[in-house]
Design a protein around this motif. Sequence first.
Motif, short mmCIF file in Angstrom:
data_model
loop_
_atom_site.label_atom_id
_atom_site.label_comp_id
_atom_site.label_asym_id
_atom_site.label_seq_id
_atom_site.Cartn_x
_atom_site.Cartn_y
_atom_site.Cartn_z
N MET A 1 1.54 52.47 102.98
CA MET A 1 1.43 51.54 101.34
C MET A 1 2.56 51.01 100.87
O MET A 1 3.64 51.69 100.94
CB MET A 1 0.50 52.53 100.32
N LEU A 2 2.41 49.69 100.48
CA LEU A 2 3.53 49.26 100.03
C LEU A 2 4.18 49.77 98.61
O LEU A 2 3.32 49.96 97.81
CB LEU A 2 3.42 47.79 99.70
N ASN A 3 5.43 50.04 98.68
CA ASN A 3 5.91 50.72 97.42
C ASN A 3 6.78 49.65 96.77
O ASN A 3 7.84 49.31 97.33
CB ASN A 3 6.70 52.12 97.74
N LYS A 4 6.19 49.10 95.74
CA LYS A 4 6.96 47.89 95.16
C LYS A 4 8.49 48.12 94.48
O LYS A 4 9.11 47.04 94.25
CB LYS A 4 5.96 47.10 94.27
N ASP A 5 8.50 49.27 94.25
CA ASP A 5 9.95 49.56 93.61
C ASP A 5 11.12 50.06 94.40
O ASP A 5 11.91 50.77 94.16
CB ASP A 5 9.86 50.25 92.36
N ARG A 6 10.76 49.75 95.71
CA ARG A 6 11.57 50.07 96.96
C ARG A 6 11.90 49.01 97.60
O ARG A 6 11.21 48.08 98.13
CB ARG A 6 11.05 51.17 98.03
N ILE A 7 13.21 48.63 97.82
CA ILE A 7 13.57 47.39 98.50
C ILE A 7 14.61 47.69 99.85
O ILE A 7 15.47 48.49 99.47
CB ILE A 7 14.19 46.29 97.50
N LEU A 8 14.38 47.20 100.80
CA LEU A 8 15.04 47.23 101.86
C LEU A 8 15.67 45.60 102.21
O LEU A 8 15.04 44.88 102.43
CB LEU A 8 14.21 47.63 103.25
N PHE A 9 17.13 45.69 101.76
CA PHE A 9 17.98 44.42 102.01
C PHE A 9 18.43 44.47 103.46
O PHE A 9 19.05 45.69 103.95
CB PHE A 9 19.20 44.38 101.06
N LEU A 10 18.28 43.57 104.27
CA LEU A 10 18.49 43.50 105.60
C LEU A 10 19.67 42.27 105.65
O LEU A 10 19.27 41.00 105.41
CB LEU A 10 17.71 42.99 106.59
N ASP A 11 20.63 42.65 106.43
CA ASP A 11 21.74 41.63 106.78
C ASP A 11 20.89 40.84 108.09
O ASP A 11 20.11 41.31 108.60
CB ASP A 11 23.08 42.25 107.31
N LYS A 54 5.90 49.38 103.84
CA LYS A 54 6.08 50.36 103.05
C LYS A 54 7.27 49.89 101.76
O LYS A 54 7.31 50.45 100.83
CB LYS A 54 6.84 51.46 103.67
N TYR A 55 7.90 48.81 102.17
CA TYR A 55 9.10 48.60 101.36
C TYR A 55 8.98 46.86 101.05
O TYR A 55 8.51 46.23 101.99
CB TYR A 55 10.54 48.92 101.84
N ARG A 56 9.43 46.65 100.01
CA ARG A 56 9.82 44.84 99.86
C ARG A 56 10.99 44.73 100.53
O ARG A 56 12.04 45.46 100.54
CB ARG A 56 9.93 44.60 98.24
N LEU A 57 10.77 43.43 101.38
CA LEU A 57 11.97 43.25 102.49
C LEU A 57 12.63 42.04 101.87
O LEU A 57 12.14 40.88 101.40
CB LEU A 57 11.34 42.83 103.75
N MET A 58 14.18 41.87 101.82
CA MET A 58 14.78 40.98 101.48
C MET A 58 15.89 40.67 102.17
O MET A 58 16.71 41.78 102.62
CB MET A 58 15.47 41.08 100.01
N ALA A 59 16.02 39.55 102.70
CA ALA A 59 17.30 39.29 103.62
C ALA A 59 18.47 39.09 102.68
O ALA A 59 18.50 38.46 101.59
CB ALA A 59 17.17 37.90 104.38
#
Length: 159
Positions: A1-11, A54-59
């Motif tokens: 389940m997506l956890n909206k207050d958790r962010i994974l930043f990816l290079d 599970k997480y919001r993904l941001m580059a």
Amino acid sequence: MLNKDRILFLDLDETLVFSRRRLDHSVKFMDGDEECYTALRPSTAAFLEDVSKKYRLMAITTGVVSFQKLVLEASGILHYFEELHGYLNLTRTEWSTPTLAGEKWVLIDNLTPREIGDKILWLGAESLTNKNFIQCSDYYGVEYLQLTNLIPLIDEMLL
């Protein structure tokens, strides 16, 4: 389940993709009139499929956002990312930064914390620690690290 207050930043470059020269498994794309090539780290699609549930993904990149967007589109992974942050022009005088409001986050990058000072500033962090940063091996077209192997560590840090 997506956890909206958790962010994974990816290079991007040398973490998820390699775009400096043509490799056997590179994908060709156009940047204006220029032919460009990018190769996706082999485990990236499975990795993104799992963590995006599970997480919001941001580059986050020290490259120019418009070019990196083309790289992500050509690689077939743009749809996984909620946002893309980095420099907005070639002179690197303007940049896009995430708006964070207390979310817990982790950054995965191939560079050391000392080498990514701009990203640290953009994230509003004073420093990167073993609680918010994972350094992965460089990707130059040969797979040394399956990104899927990082999922248990990411889950430990973000859950």
